[in-house]
Structure formats: structure tokens, C-alpha cells
Design a protein around this motif. Structure first.
Motif, PDB file in Angstrom:
ATOM      1  N   SER A   1       0.854  -1.187   0.000  1.00 14.13           N
ATOM      2  CA  SER A   1       0.000   0.000   0.000  1.00 14.13           C
ATOM      3  C   SER A   1       0.886   1.233   0.000  1.00 14.13           C
ATOM      4  CB  SER A   1      -0.913   0.009   1.235  1.00 14.13           C
ATOM      5  OG  SER A   1      -0.148   0.078   2.429  1.00 14.13           O
ATOM      6  N   GLY A   2       0.268   2.368  -0.220  1.00 18.75           N
ATOM      7  CA  GLY A   2       0.987   3.636  -0.163  1.00 18.75           C
ATOM      8  C   GLY A   2       1.624   4.030  -1.481  1.00 18.75           C
ATOM      9  N   THR A   3       2.330   5.151  -1.450  1.00 16.64           N
ATOM     10  CA  THR A   3       2.950   5.727  -2.639  1.00 16.64           C
ATOM     11  C   THR A   3       4.348   5.159  -2.870  1.00 16.64           C
ATOM     12  OG1 THR A   3       1.726   7.798  -2.360  1.00 16.64           O
ATOM     13  CG2 THR A   3       3.705   7.886  -3.719  1.00 16.64           C
ATOM     14  N   VAL A   4       4.647   4.878  -4.124  1.00 14.57           N
ATOM     15  CA  VAL A   4       5.992   4.468  -4.536  1.00 14.57           C
ATOM     16  C   VAL A   4       6.540   5.582  -5.427  1.00 14.57           C
ATOM     17  CG1 VAL A   4       7.399   2.655  -5.544  1.00 14.57           C
ATOM     18  CG2 VAL A   4       5.138   2.101  -4.639  1.00 14.57           C
ATOM     19  N   THR A   5       7.609   6.232  -4.986  1.00 13.20           N
ATOM     20  CA  THR A   5       8.190   7.335  -5.747  1.00 13.20           C
ATOM     21  C   THR A   5       9.396   6.826  -6.534  1.00 13.20           C
ATOM     22  OG1 THR A   5       7.474   8.923  -4.066  1.00 13.20           O
ATOM     23  CG2 THR A   5       9.167   9.652  -5.616  1.00 13.20           C
ATOM     24  N   VAL A   6       9.300   6.939  -7.857  1.00 18.23           N
ATOM     25  CA  VAL A   6      10.329   6.404  -8.747  1.00 18.23           C
ATOM     26  C   VAL A   6      11.025   7.550  -9.471  1.00 18.23           C
ATOM     27  CG1 VAL A   6      10.795   4.893 -10.710  1.00 18.23           C
ATOM     28  CG2 VAL A   6       8.993   4.291  -9.069  1.00 18.23           C
ATOM     29  N   PHE A   7      12.339   7.652  -9.311  1.00 17.26           N
ATOM     30  CA  PHE A   7      13.161   8.585 -10.079  1.00 17.26           C
ATOM     31  C   PHE A   7      13.695   7.797 -11.274  1.00 17.26           C
ATOM     32  CE2 PHE A   7      14.589  12.173  -6.994  1.00 17.26           C
ATOM     33  CZ  PHE A   7      13.312  12.273  -6.490  1.00 17.26           C
ATOM     34  N   ALA A   8      13.379   8.255 -12.494  1.00 16.28           N
ATOM     35  CA  ALA A   8      13.752   7.487 -13.685  1.00 16.28           C
ATOM     36  C   ALA A   8      14.250   8.394 -14.800  1.00 16.28           C
ATOM     37  CB  ALA A   8      12.557   6.667 -14.172  1.00 16.28           C
ATOM     38  N   ALA A   9      15.173   7.861 -15.587  1.00 17.64           N
ATOM     39  CA  ALA A   9      15.716   8.586 -16.736  1.00 17.64           C
ATOM     40  C   ALA A   9      14.597   9.023 -17.669  1.00 17.64           C
ATOM     41  CB  ALA A   9      16.701   7.690 -17.487  1.00 17.64           C
ATOM     42  N   ALA A  10      14.771  10.184 -18.280  1.00 17.95           N
ATOM     43  CA  ALA A  10      13.732  10.743 -19.143  1.00 17.95           C
ATOM     44  C   ALA A  10      13.345   9.794 -20.272  1.00 17.95           C
ATOM     45  CB  ALA A  10      14.202  12.076 -19.718  1.00 17.95           C
ATOM     46  N   SER A  11      14.304   9.015 -20.756  1.00 20.37           N
ATOM     47  CA  SER A  11      14.024   8.088 -21.859  1.00 20.37           C
ATOM     48  C   SER A  11      13.102   6.944 -21.446  1.00 20.37           C
ATOM     49  CB  SER A  11      15.337   7.522 -22.424  1.00 20.37           C
ATOM     50  OG  SER A  11      16.139   6.988 -21.382  1.00 20.37           O
ATOM     51  N   LEU A  12      12.842   6.800 -20.150  1.00 21.55           N
ATOM     52  CA  LEU A  12      11.953   5.736 -19.656  1.00 21.55           C
ATOM     53  C   LEU A  12      10.523   6.226 -19.446  1.00 21.55           C
ATOM     54  CD1 LEU A  12      14.375   4.212 -16.989  1.00 21.55           C
ATOM     55  CD2 LEU A  12      13.614   3.073 -19.092  1.00 21.55           C
ATOM     56  N   GLN A  13      10.253   7.458 -19.778  1.00 21.28           N
ATOM     57  CA  GLN A  13       8.970   8.060 -19.404  1.00 21.28           C
ATOM     58  C   GLN A  13       7.765   7.277 -19.914  1.00 21.28           C
ATOM     59  OE1 GLN A  13       8.754  12.276 -19.956  1.00 21.28           O
ATOM     60  NE2 GLN A  13       6.585  12.403 -19.433  1.00 21.28           N
ATOM     61  N   GLY A  14       7.751   6.954 -21.195  1.00 23.67           N
ATOM     62  CA  GLY A  14       6.597   6.249 -21.753  1.00 23.67           C
ATOM     63  C   GLY A  14       6.405   4.867 -21.160  1.00 23.67           C
ATOM     64  N   THR A  15       7.483   4.086 -21.107  1.00 25.84           N
ATOM     65  CA  THR A  15       7.367   2.706 -20.625  1.00 25.84           C
ATOM     66  C   THR A  15       7.098   2.640 -19.130  1.00 25.84           C
ATOM     67  OG1 THR A  15       9.787   2.660 -20.496  1.00 25.84           O
ATOM     68  CG2 THR A  15       8.768   1.637 -22.419  1.00 25.84           C
ATOM     69  N   PHE A  16       7.760   3.483 -18.351  1.00 28.87           N
ATOM     70  CA  PHE A  16       7.563   3.432 -16.905  1.00 28.87           C
ATOM     71  C   PHE A  16       6.182   3.950 -16.499  1.00 28.87           C
ATOM     72  CE2 PHE A  16      11.450   2.626 -14.101  1.00 28.87           C
ATOM     73  CZ  PHE A  16      11.906   1.631 -14.957  1.00 28.87           C
ATOM     74  N   THR A  17       5.651   4.909 -17.245  1.00 27.20           N
ATOM     75  CA  THR A  17       4.284   5.363 -16.967  1.00 27.20           C
ATOM     76  C   THR A  17       3.318   4.199 -17.146  1.00 27.20           C
ATOM     77  OG1 THR A  17       4.801   7.628 -17.659  1.00 27.20           O
ATOM     78  CG2 THR A  17       2.473   6.980 -17.649  1.00 27.20           C
ATOM     79  N   ASP A  18       3.522   3.428 -18.202  1.00 28.78           N
ATOM     80  CA  ASP A  18       2.698   2.238 -18.447  1.00 28.78           C
ATOM     81  C   ASP A  18       2.908   1.201 -17.343  1.00 28.78           C
ATOM     82  OD1 ASP A  18       1.071   0.352 -19.610  1.00 28.78           O
ATOM     83  OD2 ASP A  18       2.451  -0.162 -21.234  1.00 28.78           O
ATOM     84  N   LEU A  19       4.163   0.954 -16.982  1.00 30.51           N
ATOM     85  CA  LEU A  19       4.458  -0.028 -15.930  1.00 30.51           C
ATOM     86  C   LEU A  19       3.865   0.409 -14.591  1.00 30.51           C
ATOM     87  CD1 LEU A  19       8.158  -0.965 -16.752  1.00 30.51           C
ATOM     88  CD2 LEU A  19       6.143  -2.407 -17.029  1.00 30.51           C
ATOM     89  N   GLY A  20       3.857   1.699 -14.346  1.00 30.88           N
ATOM     90  CA  GLY A  20       3.281   2.196 -13.110  1.00 30.88           C
ATOM     91  C   GLY A  20       1.800   1.871 -12.999  1.00 30.88           C
ATOM     92  N   LYS A  21       1.083   2.038 -14.099  1.00 30.87           N
ATOM     93  CA  LYS A  21      -0.349   1.723 -14.113  1.00 30.87           C
ATOM     94  C   LYS A  21      -0.588   0.225 -13.910  1.00 30.87           C
ATOM     95  CE  LYS A  21      -1.494   5.600 -17.176  1.00 30.87           C
ATOM     96  NZ  LYS A  21      -1.939   6.009 -18.536  1.00 30.87           N
ATOM     97  N   LYS A  22       0.243  -0.579 -14.547  1.00 25.77           N
ATOM     98  CA  LYS A  22       0.110  -2.031 -14.390  1.00 25.77           C
ATOM     99  C   LYS A  22       0.426  -2.462 -12.954  1.00 25.77           C
ATOM    100  CE  LYS A  22       1.205  -3.161 -19.226  1.00 25.77           C
ATOM    101  NZ  LYS A  22      -0.105  -3.760 -19.553  1.00 25.77           N
ATOM    102  N   PHE A  23       1.412  -1.827 -12.346  1.00 27.44           N
ATOM    103  CA  PHE A  23       1.770  -2.154 -10.966  1.00 27.44           C
ATOM    104  C   PHE A  23       0.617  -1.798 -10.021  1.00 27.44           C
ATOM    105  CE2 PHE A  23       3.669  -1.183  -6.828  1.00 27.44           C
ATOM    106  CZ  PHE A  23       4.469  -2.295  -6.615  1.00 27.44           C
ATOM    107  N   GLU A  24       0.009  -0.646 -10.225  1.00 26.44           N
ATOM    108  CA  GLU A  24      -1.120  -0.229  -9.392  1.00 26.44           C
ATOM    109  C   GLU A  24      -2.292  -1.198  -9.537  1.00 26.44           C
ATOM    110  OE1 GLU A  24      -0.274   4.617  -9.607  1.00 26.44           O
ATOM    111  OE2 GLU A  24      -1.845   3.699 -10.827  1.00 26.44           O
ATOM    112  N   ALA A  25      -2.519  -1.671 -10.752  1.00 29.14           N
ATOM    113  CA  ALA A  25      -3.612  -2.620 -10.983  1.00 29.14           C
ATOM    114  C   ALA A  25      -3.337  -3.950 -10.283  1.00 29.14           C
ATOM    115  CB  ALA A  25      -3.804  -2.839 -12.482  1.00 29.14           C
ATOM    116  N   ALA A  26      -2.065  -4.345 -10.259  1.00 28.03           N
ATOM    117  CA  ALA A  26      -1.697  -5.612  -9.615  1.00 28.03           C
ATOM    118  C   ALA A  26      -1.670  -5.497  -8.099  1.00 28.03           C
ATOM    119  CB  ALA A  26      -0.332  -6.082 -10.119  1.00 28.03           C
ATOM    120  N   HIS A  27      -1.513  -4.272  -7.597  1.00 29.51           N
ATOM    121  CA  HIS A  27      -1.432  -4.043  -6.146  1.00 29.51           C
ATOM    122  C   HIS A  27      -2.374  -2.907  -5.747  1.00 29.51           C
ATOM    123  CE1 HIS A  27       2.079  -6.683  -5.925  1.00 29.51           C
ATOM    124  NE2 HIS A  27       2.562  -6.040  -6.970  1.00 29.51           N
TER     125      HIS A  27
END
Length: 297
Positions: free
Chosen positions: A47-73
Motif C-alpha cells: 500500500s501507499g505511494t511508490v516514488t520512482v526517479f527514472a531517466a527521461a528516456s523511460l517516461q513512456g514505458t515506466f508510466t505504463d508499468l506504473g499503471k500495471k503495478f497499481e492494478a496488480a497491487h
């Protein structure tokens, strides 16, 4: 005689009843213990917030992964800070609150691990190659890296301390190409944006950025890119506000589902390439230029 038989029968019934009761009691106690043990051994819900610092080139993929992670948890929320890796590394060592760091080069990750700010050893989760981004139709007819040095061609590069800039310098050195960019940007998205706006004729960016922006720009491959492949490491952080969720997010990025999202966007798996050159390029891309090594570390 009858009285003795009656007493014997009564005693047998009583003994049987006692055994049955003991068995039931034992079964119930055992089941309760097993249930309690099972409950104790189960992983607690994230539960709670996960704060991820990520390289700018990861923006599209990590935004997608973030949504999938929230759905799984359910109950978690993933927030991101996308920027140049060197900037993010400095923010972390200066105390910025973050749970996970995903960098575009080992050198920028080393800044954080040398400061003892990683909770576990960083792991390379993807690789990325360079490509020349040009406006649609390629009006300057750029076909090779050496064409960037032609008179009248305006080029944008990432700054040398940024992984994409360090990698570009490594590729230019490998191709024996010398040029002076009209601008040096602090992250790869900014360098790409200059091409989109028509402010420059070309920029050396990542293949994944060209693929993601294919509707607005064209890409030109060049062989020297094989000398400057970037390894992307990821790690949960020592001062993570949400350490359990941080570890879970890192594991999700490295999972088969996470890798599928990343490779679909044009990233390579950590074992892609197979030759020694890309690997050495990945390590050397951050250190090829002396100014890069000094700034990043």
C-alpha cells in the motif's frame, strides 16, 4: 454378573467418548495453528505511494508499468520524477525522498551507490542504442554520422554529463567525427524536442525515443552506435519511504511482464548483443569524455 457387565460397558463408552473429544480438540488446535502459521507466512499487502526517479528516456514505458503495478497491487500509487539521470542522481544523494532509481547509465547509478544510498546492488534491466533523429522527410538528407558535421547542419546533443550525451560523444569518437552542436540539452526528451520544433536538423538520441515519436520525426541508424550502447540499471533506495513497495516495483520491472513492455518500446534485454563491444561501450559511454566522468561522479 449383570451389574459388572453394565459397569464394564459404561466404562468403555466413557473411554470412547474421551478419545473422540481429545481427537476433535487436537484436530481443531492443529487446524488453528496451521491457519495461524499460514496467515503469518503470507506476504503483507502493499500500500501507499511508490516514488520512482527514472531517466527521461523511460517516461513512456515506466508510466505504463506504473499503471500495471497499481492494478496488480490495489492500494498503491506510483509517482514519477523523470529527468536526466545525472540530475536525478544528485537529487538522491542530496536527500530527495525516493523509493526507486532507474538510470540510463552505470556511471550515474554509481553516484548513488557510492554514497551508500542504494538498498541493494543495482541490476541492469534493459539496454538502449543511439539513433539520429531528423525532421520528417529528412530535408538535409542525413544518411550517416559524418553528415552531422556537414556545413550548415544544425545539431542538438544531450549535455556531456547526461548519459545520452556521453554516449553520443563515444559514438562520434568511434566514427572520427568532430562537430559543435548548436545546443546541449539536459535530457534526451529536450534534445528530441528541438528536432520536432524544426530548430535543428538532427539530434543524436535513443532508438526508443525515435520509435515513440515516429509520427513526428524520422530516424537514421548508424553503425557507430554499436560502440555506445547504454546499460540501464535499477535499484531500490536505502532511505526509501516505502521499502516493501520499492522492492516489489523493481521486481515488477525485471519480471517477464515488465520486460515485455520495455522490449515492445524498442529497448533491448540486458543480454542482447552478445558481443563485447556493446558492453564496453555501455560502460565507456559515461566515461569516454573526461568532463562526463568528472560531472557524473
Amino acid at each position: 454378573m449383570t451389574t459388572n457387565r453394565t459397569r464394564t460397558a459404561a466404562a468403555a463408552v466413557a473411554a470412547l467418548a474421551a478419545l473422540t473429544l481429545a481427537a476433535c480438540s487436537s484436530s481443531t488446535g492443529s487446524g488453528s495453528t496451521a491457519s495461524s502459521s499460514s496467515s503469518t507466512g503470507a506476504s503483507p499487502a502493499l500500500s501507499g505511494t511508490v516514488t520512482v526517479f527514472a531517466a527521461a528516456s523511460l517516461q513512456g514505458t515506466f508510466t505504463d508499468l506504473g499503471k500495471k503495478f497499481e492494478a496488480a497491487h490495489p492500494g498503491t500509487k506510483v509517482t514519477f520524477n523523470f529527468n536526466g539521470s545525472s540530475t536525478l542522481a544528485q537529487n538522491i544523494v542530496q536527500g530527495a525522498p525516493a523509493d526507486v532509481f532507474a538510470a540510463a547509465s552505470p556511471a550515474t547509478m554509481k553516484t548513488v551507490s557510492d554514497a551508500k544510498d542504494t538498498a541493494s546492488d543495482p541490476k541492469v534491466f534493459v539496454r538502449n542504442t543511439l539513433e539520429i533523429a531528423v525532421p520528417k522527410g529528412n530535408p538535409k538528407h542525413i544518411a550517416a554520422l559524418k553528415d552531422l558535421a556537414a556545413p550548415g547542419v544544425k545539431v542538438a546533443l544531450c549535455a556531456p554529463q547526461v548519459p545520452c550525451g556521453a554516449a553520443a560523444l563515444t559514438a562520434l569518437k568511434a566514427g572520427n567525427v568532430s562537430l559543435t552542436p548548436v545546443t546541449q540539452e539536459q535530457d534526451v526528451k529536450s534534445a528530441l524536442h528541438k528536432v520536432e520544433l524544426g530548430e535543428v536538423d538532427a539530434s543524436v538520441v535513443y532508438h526508443t525515443d525515435v520509435q515513440a515519436d515516429a509520427a513526428k520525426i524520422d530516424g537514421v541508424d548508424f553503425p557507430e552506435a554499436a560502440k555506445a550502447v547504454n546499460d540501464y540499471p535499477i535499484a531500490d533506495l536505502a532511505k526509501a519511504p516505502n521499502p516493501a513497495a520499492a522492492k516489489a516495483f523493481v521486481a515488477f520491472v525485471e519480471s517477464a511482464e515488465g520486460q515485455q513492455v520495455l522490449t515492445a518500446a524498442g529497448f533491448q534485454s540486458p543480454t542482447a548483443g552478445g558481443s563485447a563491444a556493446p558492453s564496453s561501450g555501455a560502460s565507456g559511454s559515461a566515461s569516454a569524455a573526461p568532463s562526463t566522468g568528472a560531472t557524473a561522479s
